[in-house]
Design an enzyme around this catalytic site. Sequence first.
Site: not given
Lengths: 776, 171
Positions: A281, A668-670, A672-673, A743
Site C-alpha cells: 500500500g 521491538i515486538l518481533n 524478524k518482521t 515509515e
Amino acid sequence: MNIVEQATKVTKTAAQGLMKKAVELAPDSWIPGGNPDPLIRQQHGHVGKPVSRLDGPVKVRGAAPFAAEFATEGLVYASVAFSTVAKGRIATLDTATAEAAPGVVLVMTYRNAPRLKPMPAFMSAAKAAGGDSLPILQDERIHWNGQPVAVVLADTQEQADHAKSLIHVVYEAEAATTSFEADKARGTEPALFQGELMKVEIGDAETALAAAPHRVDATYRTPRHNHNAIEPHAATVSWNGDELRVHDASQAVVHTAWSLAQVFGLDEKQVHVTSPYVGGGFGSKTLWQHQVLAAAAAKLAGRPVRIALSREGVYRMVGGRSLTEQRVAIGAGDDGHFTAIVHTGVTAMTRHNAMPEPFIVATRSAYAADTFKLDVEVVHLDMLANTFMRAPGEAVGTFALECAIDELADRLGMDPIELRIRNEPDKDPTQGTPFSSRHIVEAYRTGAERFGWHNRAAPGTRREGEWLVGMGCATGTYPYYRMPGGAARITLTRDGRATVAVAAHEMGMGTATVHTQVAAERLGLELDQVTVVYGDSTLPGVVLAGGSQQTASMGAAVIAAQHALVGELLKLAGNDSPLAGLKPAEVGGLDGGLCKLDEPERRESYASILSRAGRDEVTAEAEAPMPLELQHWSMHSHGAMFCEVRVNAVTGETRVSRFLGSFDCGRILNPKTATSQFRGGIIMGLGLALMEETQFDERKGRVMNPSLAEYHLPVHLDVPAIDVIWTDIPDPHTPMGAHGIGEIGITGTGAAVANAVYNATGKRVRDLPLTLDKLL
Amino acid sequence: MSIMINGAAMSLPEDPRVSLLDLLREHHHLTGTKKGCNQGACGACTVLVDGERIVSCLALAMQYEGRAVTTIEGLADGNELHPLQQAFIEHDGFQCGYCTPGQICSAVGMAAELKRGAPSNVTGDLSADTIAFSRDELAERMSGNLCRCGAHNGIIDAIGATFAARPEVAA
C-alpha cells in the site's frame, strides 16, 4: 481551499490551542500511557520473539486471495478510458462502436452514470478516504490529464479492453496550470496540514543566520514519486439491493466504507468492505475513483464488477508523492551550536485534495537551535491529486535537512555525528514538551562503531580502481502517532481460545503475527490459542494503516478491551474464586487464566471461570482512550542511518555497497518482521536517493513513465545486505513500549546516500534522484 | 487443444488474445500467479514452462498447447511445502506476499539455469564449467522480479539457503 475556509480552520486551531496547553500541563497519570503498560515489564513471553509470519504458508503457496481474485457469479470486467488533456471539456464522445463490440455489457460515461456525490477527500472528515473531491463522471469537465472519462464492462477483460479502444473522444482543451515554476512565479499559498498551518517562527532566524560565523544555505529538490505497490489497485464489487459489497485492496476499510456510503447516499452500514490481503500500500491503497466507478457501473449494469487497474491506470488515477523545492539554511557558532534553522519551500498540490507534502515536520523536533523559521508553501496545479506516500514529509524533508547538516559539518571541519550530538535537544525544540523516549545518541554511537565510521576518509580521497568510495550518515525520524477511533473486541471461549477483532489491515507489516503475539501475552495464552481477525469494515475500530500508527492503535484498543474482558470475567468468577475482590487493574493474564499481577499464585483458569458460570464464551469490546499523550509528550522514533557507496569515476554510476540502520523505536515486538519493515523502508529510500522519479510533462500535465519498465525501482542487484540494529529501549508511555516502524526506514536514507556520494566524490548533489549524469 | 497445468490437462481458450497469465487466473482460477504490470516488467507472473521460467503475461496461452506449466500451486507436494517455499517463510522473504509466487517460481527456474552453467552479466569467468551460487549471481539473476516491500535480503537469503547450501534440491 479558499481563504475563508483557511481562516476558519486557523481560528479553530487557536481554540484548540487552549485545550492543548491543558493537556501539556496535566499530570502524567491523567494521560494515556502515564502508567506504563504492564506488558513492558514482561521480558520472557511471546513479545520480542522472532516468530515467522503466521500468514506465511498461504502466501508462499499463492493461496492468499487478493482483491481481484474473488470469484463471483455473473462477473463482468471493467476497462477505464482516460482523458488526454489536463483541463477542458469533452466536446464529442462517440461510444456507439464500443457498445456494439462483442461481449460489451455497458459503456458508462458522464451521460449515463448514476448521480453521485464526490468522495470526501482524505482528512476532510474523520473517516474520509477519498483521494480527491472531484465529480466522478458527472459532467463533461476535465480536471487532470488521465481523468477517467469512460468505463466499459464486458464479459472478459480482453473484450472490455478492446471495446475501450473503440471509444472516440474529442476534447476542447483549456489553458491548464501544469508548470510548477510558472505557478510559483504567480505566488504561493501557506500550507495547511491536518488543520495546522505548516509554519513555525521562533526568534528571528534570518537575522541570526546572517550574523552566524558559519552557515550553509542551499536549495534541495525532490521529484514526484509513485508508490508502485506490486499489486495494482483492484476491487471486486457487487450490489445486493441497496447493500454494496466491496472486496478491496485497502489500508482503510472503515474509512472506505463510510466514504463510499457518502458517495452513494447510503448508511455506512450498507457498505461492507473487506481486504484480507493487500499487495502493498505505502499510502496509496485508500479510496480512489476506481472503486466508485466499479460500484456505479455495477449498479447500472446489475452485475458484479471486477475492476483491476492496469499499471498505467494506477499512474493515471492513483496519486503519488508530490515534488518539493526546499531551502535549508543553518547558522552555527564556532563550536557548532545552531543559532538558526531555516527550512522553507514549496510543494505542488491540487484544489481537490488536502495534502501539502509537509516536509518541515521532522525539522520541528530534530535539533535544538536558538531560532527557527519553518514554512511550507503550496502551488495548485491541474494534475492528478497527490497523496500520502511512505513517510509523507519526512522522507523528503530529512533529505534536505540532513544533507544541510552534512554540508555544515564539512564547512566546520567537524564530524557530522558530533555536530548532530552537539545540537541534541533536551526537550522538543519548537513545542517545549518533554520527549517520551529519545535515544538517538546511543543509536549513533552503537551504529558508528558497528559500521566502522572511523574509517571514513576526506571527501574524494578513497579510490579502488575505477571506483570512488565514500561513507555518509544521516538521522531518520518519524513521529509516533496514535489516531482517535481505535477499538477492539475480544471473545474468549471455554476451551481457552481467544479471538481478537479489529478493523485493521495486513499489508505485509506483520500485523496479524505481531498482534497475535501481543494478545497471547496479554491474555496469558499460547500463540495457537489466539486468532486475530482484521481487514473487515464490520469489525470494531476506525484504524488507518497509515502514519505508522496501526500497532499503537491496536495496542491501546486491545488494552481497553482486555480491561473490559477482565471486568466481565471477575464478575463471572464471583466470590468463590481466588480472584474474588480484585479490581481489573490488579489482574492480568497468565497460563490460560487470570491472576493477581503481583501475587500470581492467586489465579483461576478461563475454563474454570466460564464453566462455573455456565458460559461457553465471554465477549468484551472497548474503545481506546483519546490520544492525548501526543500533546503531553513529544513522541518520535529515530534512526541513525549509515551508507557506503562506490561511485564509478568513469561512468558516474553509484552502487550502494553497505548500509546500516541503527534504530531507536521503542521495544521491538518481533525482530524478524521488524527487520523486514526497517529494510523495506531503507530500500525504498535507496530508490528515492538513486533512481525514482515520476516524470511529469509540464506542458501537458501528463505522467510520461507510467510503467514499471520506465519508473525505476531498486531491484535485487541494487540492494546490498542491509544491516539493522536497534536500541530496544521501551517507550514507557506507549502500548507495549513500542513505536510503529513502517515509515522510519525511508527517512534519512536519501541524505545518507547523498552524503556518502559527497564523501566519495567531493560532489554535492542537491537534486534527487542522484543519477549518473549529475555526477559526471 | 489442451495444456498441462500442474500435471493436469486443462482447456485452452477460444479467444486468441488470452495470455497464459489470464488463462491461469481467470479461466482456471489459479490466482497464485500474479499480475503486477502485464507488460513483462515486474516478474510477478513468472511460471515454469517445461522447467524454464517465463513471464506468463507476455505469453499467448494458445502458443502453449501441449506444454507443461508449473505454477506456484504446483510446487508444493501436497501439504509438504517445496524447500524454497519453506525457506521464504524462515528467512522472511516477503511482506505483502504479492510478488512472492513469481519470486519463488523464478528462483526455481534460475537455479536450474545456474546449475547448467549459463553465465550472467556478473559471471567473472565465462568459460568456467560451474558457477558459484554467490550473492551477486543470485541477485543479478533475480533482478527481473521486483519487490516493493523491500524483502530483497530475505529473498536472496532464502534462495541461497535452499540451493547453494543444498544443491540436491531439485529445481
